[in-house]
Write an enzyme that holds these catalytic residues in place. Structure first.
Site, PDB file in Angstrom:
ATOM      1  N   SER A  28       2.742   4.361   1.635  1.00 43.41           N
ATOM      2  CA  SER A  28       3.331   2.747   1.355  1.00 43.41           C
ATOM      3  C   SER A  28       3.688   1.533   2.062  1.00 43.41           C
ATOM      4  O   SER A  28       2.959   2.413   2.907  1.00 43.41           O
ATOM      5  CB  SER A  28       4.396   3.050   0.084  1.00 43.41           C
ATOM      6  N   ASP A  80      -4.129   5.723  -7.986  1.00 51.00           N
ATOM      7  CA  ASP A  80      -2.656   5.285  -7.253  1.00 51.00           C
ATOM      8  C   ASP A  80      -3.158   3.481  -7.363  1.00 51.00           C
ATOM      9  O   ASP A  80      -3.757   2.301  -7.299  1.00 51.00           O
ATOM     10  CB  ASP A  80      -2.961   4.491  -5.209  1.00 51.00           C
ATOM     11  N   HIS A 126       0.957   7.069  -7.169  1.00 50.34           N
ATOM     12  CA  HIS A 126       1.616   6.279  -5.440  1.00 50.34           C
ATOM     13  C   HIS A 126       2.069   7.237  -4.764  1.00 50.34           C
ATOM     14  O   HIS A 126       3.370   6.963  -4.806  1.00 50.34           O
ATOM     15  CB  HIS A 126       2.003   4.579  -6.158  1.00 50.34           C
TER      16      HIS A 126
END
Ligand SMILES: *[C@@H]1O[C@H](CO)[C@@H](O)[C@H](O)[C@H]1NC(C)=O
Ligand SMILES: *[C@@H]1O[C@H](CO)[C@@H](O)[C@H](O)[C@H]1NC(C)=O
Ligand SMILES: *[C@@H]1O[C@H](CO)[C@@H](O)[C@H](O)[C@H]1NC(C)=O
Ligand SMILES: *[C@@H]1O[C@H](CO)[C@@H](O)[C@H](O)[C@H]1NC(C)=O
Ligand SMILES: *[C@@H]1O[C@H](CO)[C@@H](O)[C@H](O)[C@H]1NC(C)=O
Length: 524
Positions: free
Chosen positions: A190, A399, A439
């Protein structure tokens, strides 16, 4: 030791040995190391299973009590590095005992707008024989409030904090073990993924190998897209989203030959929300015209005023996924997107996105971006390429926060910028799209998202099933991963295989009905 304010050490049982005592002394001596710009350097020797209260106001992977526990003996180093007159970065390094250290360094990153050391990651890293370090990205808080205080703090968040943490950790490693490290690695997802890719661009000598998951690069456009999606999503309720998800799967789940709630190739899914349009008044089993329009907005790429692509569309099929869904698609504003305009773009803590949030706000953010570049989407990785660096990236195709198309787009941009044939790209940059993964981790039941990208996703220590070890092999033996075998969380569903081969882009994952398994096929 950490001085008077610190620490509370909790002995969970273990008798000190003669060897440990030597390490304790060596650890204490390490606090005397002189490092330019470091104005606070404390050390603390922790034995396996001991914990201590961290000298910070937040830490990823810790509860509210902020107790960090180690699973192996480590010399913990806490340092504060002045990056400018108005900014500083908190650094933490966990050094395993010399006989448990394999000569490797592992850097880690942060998530969201947070400035928190990721203790899960450094605990894992030190337990698998790395000298592991983390940093707070230049501000010690789980939000972006501090970014308004000084542009220097934004620069730390964007790129500098990781770099100074790397330089400092290398020096501490050399001092503690009496020899320099052999190879330095980075692992982050991320915003941590963004920091890794940005580091390859800005400081190509820092790391020999970088593992970057779901990178939050193309940062400004990404946040703008999320704000727009957030505002549009308020027109739908969870029941409506359930309807959308079901319809996405009806239209696209079977495209890969298997109904497993996974859209293997998002690009192949040309979802038509119009199918759900109510004939007449809105009912529970259909959507109003405004709702269809909102879904179309969310499922479309974001284009600029002259029609240029700003951000690929969000991944279809991610509706209502895991705990992250409410972050963007909940009833309140999107926290990160709101804070960026509040604290970085407008310096107005009362700012809220208006319903017509769009070109103007994006232009304002880009004006600010020109002063403090955070986007991290510059494809010129030539210096990292030349020095022999290895970049391994992965991205779930479901995601919710960051479209997997962003990783695909960046890969193609780098290939074009460096003008490299596929074989030369393979030498330094490999991308794995993980079907059905959300994610960074988690995802559809049948998604084999456990690929050793984070400690709790390790299901096998074999490097063909473990992203970090695959990177280590790539750097140290020269063999990069062609495939990575992932595992699902449960193996209760006998109709889908419990593991799945993930493919190195541009190879595609294809279902083979004859053997009832997935395989990787090179694109024609
Ligand atoms: C770093 O900043 C702190 C706090 O502002 C200050 O007290 C210290 O003298 C500075 N140290 C160095 C080495 O710049
Ligand atoms: C640490 O705790 C675990 C779980 O309680 C235990 O299995 C292990 O033996 C402990 N290790 C040491 C070195 O005490
Ligand atoms: C933002 O506003 C605050 C309070 O008005 C001020 O102290 C600060 O310097 C401003 N930040 C920037 C980067 O101008
Ligand atoms: C198991 O897999 C089949 C298809 O392979 C799918 O239809 C079903 O929903 C799955 N069941 C569970 C509980 O995940
Ligand atoms: C992988 O290795 C670690 C120790 O390095 C061990 O604790 C763990 O159980 C191993 N995992 C598997 C799945 O073999």
């Amino acid at each position: 030791m950490f001085g008077a304010r610190l620490p509370q050490v909790f002995l969970l049982g273990l008798v000190a040995t003669a060897v440990a005592l030597t390490d304790t002394q060596r650890c204490a001596r390490l606090a005397k190391t002189h490092i330019k710009n470091v104005h606070s350097l404390d050390t603390l020797y922790l034995r396996a299973n001991e914990s201590y209260r961290v000298p910070a106001s937040c830490g990823s992977g810790l509860g509210d009590d902020l107790l960090a526990q180690t699973s192996v003996n480590v010399c913990v180093v806490h340092a504060i590095y002045n990056t400018s007159r108005t900014s500083a970065t908190r650094i933490e390094v966990w050094l395993p005992d010399p006989d448990a250290w394999y000569g490797r360094i592992l850097g880690t990153g942060g998530g969201g707008l947070a400035g928190c050391v990721d203790y899960d990651d450094i605990k894992w890293g030190s337990s698998i024989h790395f000298a592991a370090f983390g940093h707070d990205g230049g501000h010690d808080a789980p939000n972006g409030v501090a970014l308004a205080k000084s542009d220097e703090i934004i620069i730390d968040y964007a790129t500098r904090a990781l770099h100074v943490a790397t330089v400092t950790s290398k020096l501490l490693v050399r001092t503690y073990y009496g020899r320099p490290h052999d190879n330095a690695y980075y692992n982050g997802c991320s915003n941590g993924g963004r920091q890794g890719v940005r580091n390859a661009h800005d400081f190509p000598d820092d790391f020999d190998g970088i593992l970057a998951g779901a990178p939050a690069f193309n940062f400004i456009n990404l946040l703008a897209q999320s704000n727009i999606a957030n505002l549009a999503s308020h027109k739908l309720k969870d029941d409506d989203w359930a309807l959308v998800k079901k319809e996405v799967l009806r239209q696209c789940d079977g495209l890969d030959g298997l109904h497993d709630e996974i859209v293997t190739d998002p690009d192949a899914c040309q979802f038509l929300p119009e199918v759900l349009l109510c004939q007449g008044a809105k009912r529970a089993d259909c959507l109003s015209p405004e709702q269809v329009e909102a879904v179309r907005t969310i499922h479309s790429p974001l284009y600029g005023q002259s029609g240029e692509l700003l951000a690929p569309r969000l991944d279809p099929g991610a509706e209502l996924d895991t705990g992250l869904w409410p972050l963007i698609f909940g009833p309140s504003f999107y926290e990160f997107g709101q804070q960026w305009w509040q604290y970085v773009v407008y310096n107005d803590s009362t700012w809220e996105p208006s319903p017509d949030f769009g070109y103007k706000e994006i232009a304002d953010a880009n004006a600010r971006e020109a002063q403090v570049p955070v986007a991290s989407f510059d494809p010129d990785l030539s210096a990292f390429h030349k020095r022999g660096g290895k970049l391994l990236t992965y991205h779930g195709t479901r995601d919710i926060l960051i479209p997997s198309g962003t990783s695909l787009w960046y890969y193609q941009r780098v290939q074009r910028a460096l003008s490299l044939p596929p074989s030369a790209m393979d030498e330094f940059y490999r991308l794995f799209l993980i079907p059905g993964m959300s994610h960074c981790y988690l995802g559809a039941d049948a998604s084999a998202w456990q690929i050793g990208q984070i400690g709790f996703t390790v299901w096998s220590n074999a490097s063909d099933s473990h992203a970090l070890f695959a990177l280590v092999d790539w750097v140290e033996k020269g063999t990069g991963p062609e495939t990575i075998r992932g595992s699902t969380l449960t193996t209760t569903n006998a109709t889908t295989p419990p593991t799945r081969l993930h493919c190195k882009y541009p190879a595609k994952s294809v279902w083979q009905p004859d053997v009832q398994d997935w395989t990787c096929i090179e694109s024609p």
